[in-house]
Structure formats: C-alpha cells, structure tokens
Write a protein that holds these residues in place. Structure first.
Motif, PDB file in Angstrom:
ATOM      1  N   GLU A   1      27.184  86.597   1.800  1.00  0.00           N
ATOM      2  CA  GLU A   1      27.286  86.761   0.184  1.00  0.00           C
ATOM      3  C   GLU A   1      28.274  87.737  -0.294  1.00  0.00           C
ATOM      4  O   GLU A   1      28.944  87.359  -1.168  1.00  0.00           O
ATOM      5  CB  GLU A   1      26.047  87.756   0.425  1.00  0.00           C
TER       6      GLU A   1
ATOM      7  N   GLU B   1      37.614  73.816  -1.990  1.00  0.00           N
ATOM      8  CA  GLU B   1      36.527  74.826  -1.891  1.00  0.00           C
ATOM      9  C   GLU B   1      35.836  75.014  -0.467  1.00  0.00           C
ATOM     10  O   GLU B   1      36.411  74.042   0.458  1.00  0.00           O
ATOM     11  CB  GLU B   1      35.450  74.171  -2.936  1.00  0.00           C
TER      12      GLU B   1
ATOM     13  N   VAL C   1      32.309  75.453   1.074  1.00  0.00           N
ATOM     14  CA  VAL C   1      30.801  75.121   1.053  1.00  0.00           C
ATOM     15  C   VAL C   1      30.076  75.503   2.189  1.00  0.00           C
ATOM     16  O   VAL C   1      30.282  75.019   3.163  1.00  0.00           O
ATOM     17  CB  VAL C   1      30.227  73.704   0.425  1.00  0.00           C
TER      18      VAL C   1
ATOM     19  N   ARG D   1      31.080  78.824  -2.101  1.00  0.00           N
ATOM     20  CA  ARG D   1      29.890  78.412  -2.495  1.00  0.00           C
ATOM     21  C   ARG D   1      28.688  78.354  -1.439  1.00  0.00           C
ATOM     22  O   ARG D   1      29.240  78.213  -0.308  1.00  0.00           O
ATOM     23  CB  ARG D   1      29.689  77.292  -3.493  1.00  0.00           C
TER      24      ARG D   1
ATOM     25  N   PRO E   1      35.565  82.985  -5.724  1.00  0.00           N
ATOM     26  CA  PRO E   1      34.548  81.891  -6.664  1.00  0.00           C
ATOM     27  C   PRO E   1      35.049  80.475  -5.722  1.00  0.00           C
ATOM     28  O   PRO E   1      34.219  79.525  -5.965  1.00  0.00           O
ATOM     29  CB  PRO E   1      35.402  81.588  -7.795  1.00  0.00           C
ATOM     30  N   ARG E   2      35.707  80.347  -4.637  1.00  0.00           N
ATOM     31  CA  ARG E   2      36.006  79.175  -4.095  1.00  0.00           C
ATOM     32  C   ARG E   2      34.978  78.981  -3.016  1.00  0.00           C
ATOM     33  O   ARG E   2      34.820  77.869  -2.279  1.00  0.00           O
ATOM     34  CB  ARG E   2      37.507  79.247  -3.559  1.00  0.00           C
TER      35      ARG E   2
ATOM     36  N   ALA F   1      26.905  69.112  -2.013  1.00  0.00           N
ATOM     37  CA  ALA F   1      27.192  69.921  -3.089  1.00  0.00           C
ATOM     38  C   ALA F   1      28.785  70.071  -3.337  1.00  0.00           C
ATOM     39  O   ALA F   1      29.242  70.658  -4.267  1.00  0.00           O
ATOM     40  CB  ALA F   1      26.723  71.338  -2.550  1.00  0.00           C
ATOM     41  N   SER F   2      29.491  69.357  -2.388  1.00  0.00           N
ATOM     42  CA  SER F   2      30.924  68.989  -2.398  1.00  0.00           C
ATOM     43  C   SER F   2      31.502  68.431  -3.954  1.00  0.00           C
ATOM     44  O   SER F   2      30.893  67.435  -4.349  1.00  0.00           O
ATOM     45  CB  SER F   2      31.443  68.781  -1.338  1.00  0.00           C
ATOM     46  N   ARG F   3      32.624  68.561  -4.100  1.00  0.00           N
ATOM     47  CA  ARG F   3      33.382  68.255  -5.288  1.00  0.00           C
ATOM     48  C   ARG F   3      34.567  67.284  -5.106  1.00  0.00           C
ATOM     49  O   ARG F   3      34.938  66.727  -5.998  1.00  0.00           O
ATOM     50  CB  ARG F   3      33.736  69.360  -6.279  1.00  0.00           C
TER      51      ARG F   3
ATOM     52  N   ALA G   1      31.339  85.296  -0.592  1.00  0.00           N
ATOM     53  CA  ALA G   1      31.201  84.606  -1.843  1.00  0.00           C
ATOM     54  C   ALA G   1      31.284  85.115  -3.049  1.00  0.00           C
ATOM     55  O   ALA G   1      32.138  84.930  -3.961  1.00  0.00           O
ATOM     56  CB  ALA G   1      29.839  83.800  -1.864  1.00  0.00           C
ATOM     57  N   ASN G   2      30.866  86.599  -3.140  1.00  0.00           N
ATOM     58  CA  ASN G   2      30.958  87.174  -4.406  1.00  0.00           C
ATOM     59  C   ASN G   2      32.625  87.695  -4.669  1.00  0.00           C
ATOM     60  O   ASN G   2      32.933  87.850  -5.702  1.00  0.00           O
ATOM     61  CB  ASN G   2      30.219  88.536  -4.148  1.00  0.00           C
TER      62      ASN G   2
ATOM     63  N   SER H   1      37.138  69.511   0.298  1.00  0.00           N
ATOM     64  CA  SER H   1      35.632  70.646   0.369  1.00  0.00           C
ATOM     65  C   SER H   1      35.896  70.680   1.760  1.00  0.00           C
ATOM     66  O   SER H   1      35.492  69.845   2.820  1.00  0.00           O
ATOM     67  CB  SER H   1      34.811  69.880  -0.130  1.00  0.00           C
TER      68      SER H   1
END
Length: 351
Positions: free
Chosen positions: A62, A45, A47, A72, A69-70, A91-93, A65-66, A16
C-alpha cells in the motif's frame, strides 16, 4: 522504467509487469525497485496481485502504491498464483506482459533486451536464466543447489543453455494477445502453471524462446521446512500434470520418483537379504535394486566434494540436494496416484 525520449518510446510497445504477492515483506521492495531500475523507453506499469498476507506485506505494498501511480493493486483473496496472475493480466493496459515474482529481481536492461528478443524472434513467450542467490547459511546452500547441475534436473533456464526455441519460459515476457488466445494461466493448477501455459502456447502454434542473456536473481526458501514443503507441493502438482498430459512431460521429471521407488524397495528387501530369506538367482537379481540408492549416495558425495567451502557448507549443500530430490519425488508419486486435489504450497503461507 520511465520513457527516455518520446520518439524512442514510440518505437517500443508498452509493458505491464505482473506480480503475485503473498507474505513477501522481506523481498517485495527489492523486487519493485528492480523494475523501476529498468529504464525501459516506453510506457510501463506494475500490477500487484495482493493476497491476504500475515507478515506486514500488505502495508508495504500500500505504501509503494501510494508513492507511485505506476503501481496498481488487484486483490487476490484466494492466494493462488495462477488466479493472481490472471487478475493482474486482466487489469493490465499494455500489449507486453512481464511476469515478476516477489522473490526475484530483474537484471538491469532485462526488459529492453526481452522486448527486443520478442520482436526479433516473433515468439509469444520468452524467458531467461534464473540466478539463485542466498544469505549466508541455509539459504546460500539452497541457492547453490539451484545453480548446480546436480540440483534441478537440467531445466534450460538454470544455465548452460544456448539461445533458441524452448519448452518453457522462466518468468515469461509474453504477448498479451497470445495469452488471451489460449485462455491465460490454468486456474485449476497451483504449481507448474508456467510450464503448462507454455505447453498450450506451443500446442497452439506459438513459439516459446530462451534467451540466456536475460538474467533474473531469485531468492529461494531460507529454511529446511519451507524448502521441503515447497518441493513436496511442486512434485504433487507435477504428478497432477502427468495425470493430465501423460508422456508429454519431459523424461527428467520422472527421475526423482524413480529414485524414491527404488529406495523404498531396497529398504523393504534389505531385511530379507540379511536374513537369507532372499537368495539364489531371484535374490541376486533383486539385489541390483541396491545400486540405485548407492549410486545416489555416491552422487551426493561427489557433489559435496566438488564445491568450495567449509565442511558445514558441504553438508548443508548435500542436505539441500537430498531434500529437493526426495521431497519432489514423494510429492510426484502422490500426485500421480491420487491427483493434486487441494494441495497447497504451505511454504508461502506458514512459518
């Protein structure tokens, strides 16, 4: 940044990338593009901790990000970097956190090399070397000062160091579980958060590592006022860390404030020497104080002569060095005497 093959991806942990963003319209797209160019063979990803920018950065983020999808977004209304980093990390995965600043660009292969070094050494946090770059003019002089041995006081991540255990990590590649163990970034700090985090990691028994093969391109401040405000604020917060941690701070951090003190004393004493009010053994002893600022002026002269470029390039370089050292030193003394309080780095928020 996308996986190259499923069997290869399975051997690497997910990553992340976390990035605090505020008023970075001129740099954010290049920073994100350097992440997408990493070709890391596992899930990843980005963030972005987005502060309330006033230069159009929000619209750029914005749009990015739009489009992918990676990417956020988490909101960071308070704008402070440590808070934004903690929000992004929360918020990281993935188990590996890679800090990236919007003023930086990662070298190709940075992530793969960093994760391999992390696994090879068992470190909890590692960093590489800052390679400052600048557009022609003042920013180029600032970049040259960052990269010079005369500039930032010998931090290992400014080059010339060998791989091994380190005091801190520039743009850290970190294990998420180790960050959670020590409580993440200290949200009461506004500058020096990286050094303080790595200090706590070391105190908790974790290894912090420097790998000079890791290169990060950094775009410094591009105007004199922004540079002065940045270093003044950084000095204040370093003074605050000295209040908190005392002598656990490296000795090199005390050189700029010592220069400021000696210079101020020399300015105060000069009229007394010139008028003969200070003479005899005491006057001669106090006259030694003039050696400090004179030696510093000589250092600036040598630094200016040592570089290539026009007379203007040399003059800008010397101005940048003096601005860095004196702004930082004055800020440091303020931070030590009264604490940082609510000092803010206005070079990020004001023109």
């Amino acid at each position: 940044m996308a996986p190259e093959a499923n069997h290869e991806a399975s051997t690497y942990p997910g990553v992340s990338y976390v990035m605090p963003v505020l008023n970075e319209a001129g740099y954010i797209e290049a920073a994100v593009a350097s992440i997408f160019a990493q070709e890391y063979p596992a899930d990843s990803e980005i963030v972005l901790a987005l502060g309330p920018s006033s230069d159009g950065t929000d619209a750029i983020v914005e749009r990015l990000a739009n489009a992918d999808p990676r990417i956020r977004i988490v909101r960071n209304p308070g704008m402070d970097i440590p808070i934004g980093l903690n929000l992004a990390i929360a918020a990281s995965r993935h188990p590996i956190i890679v800090r990236v600043d919007a003023h930086t660009e990662l070298a190709p292969g940075y992530t793969l090399r960093g994760v391999q070094t992390l696994e090879r050494t068992g470190a909890a946090s590692l960093g590489g070397v800052m390679s400052a770059v600048g557009r022609p003019g003042f920013q180029s002089a600032v970049a040259r000062a960052y990269n010079s041995r005369f500039g930032l006081g010998g931090g290992a991540y400014h080059g010339g160091a060998h791989e091994g255990p380190a005091e801190s990590a520039y743009m850290g590649i970190m294990r998420a579980d180790a960050l959670a163990q020590v409580g993440g970034f200290d949200e009461t700090l506004r500058r020096g958060e990286d050094w303080e985090l790595n200090y706590r990691l070391r105190q908790a028994g974790h290894l912090v590592w420097l790998d000079p093969e890791l290169q990060v391109r950094y775009w410094p401040r591009s105007t004199w006022s922004r540079l002065a405000r940045q270093f003044h604020s950084t000095g204040i917060w370093r003074g605050e860390l000295v209040r908190r941690l005392g002598g656990k701070n490296p000795l090199r951090f005390f050189a700029p404030p010592a220069l400021v003190i000696v210079t101020l004393l020399a300015v105060v004493l000069l009229p007394f020497h010139l008028t003969g009010l200070l003479s005899g053994p005491i006057g001669m002893l106090l006259a030694l104080l003039y050696l400090g600022p004179l030696a510093y002026l000589l250092l600036l002269l040598v630094a200016g002569i040592a570089i290539d470029g026009s007379l203007g390039d040399r003059a800008r370089f010397v101005l940048v060095l003096a601005t860095m050292h004196l702004s930082w030193g004055i800020g440091f003394l303020i931070g030590v005497v009264r604490g940082a309080r609510d000092a803010v780095d206005t070079s990020r928020t004001e023109s």
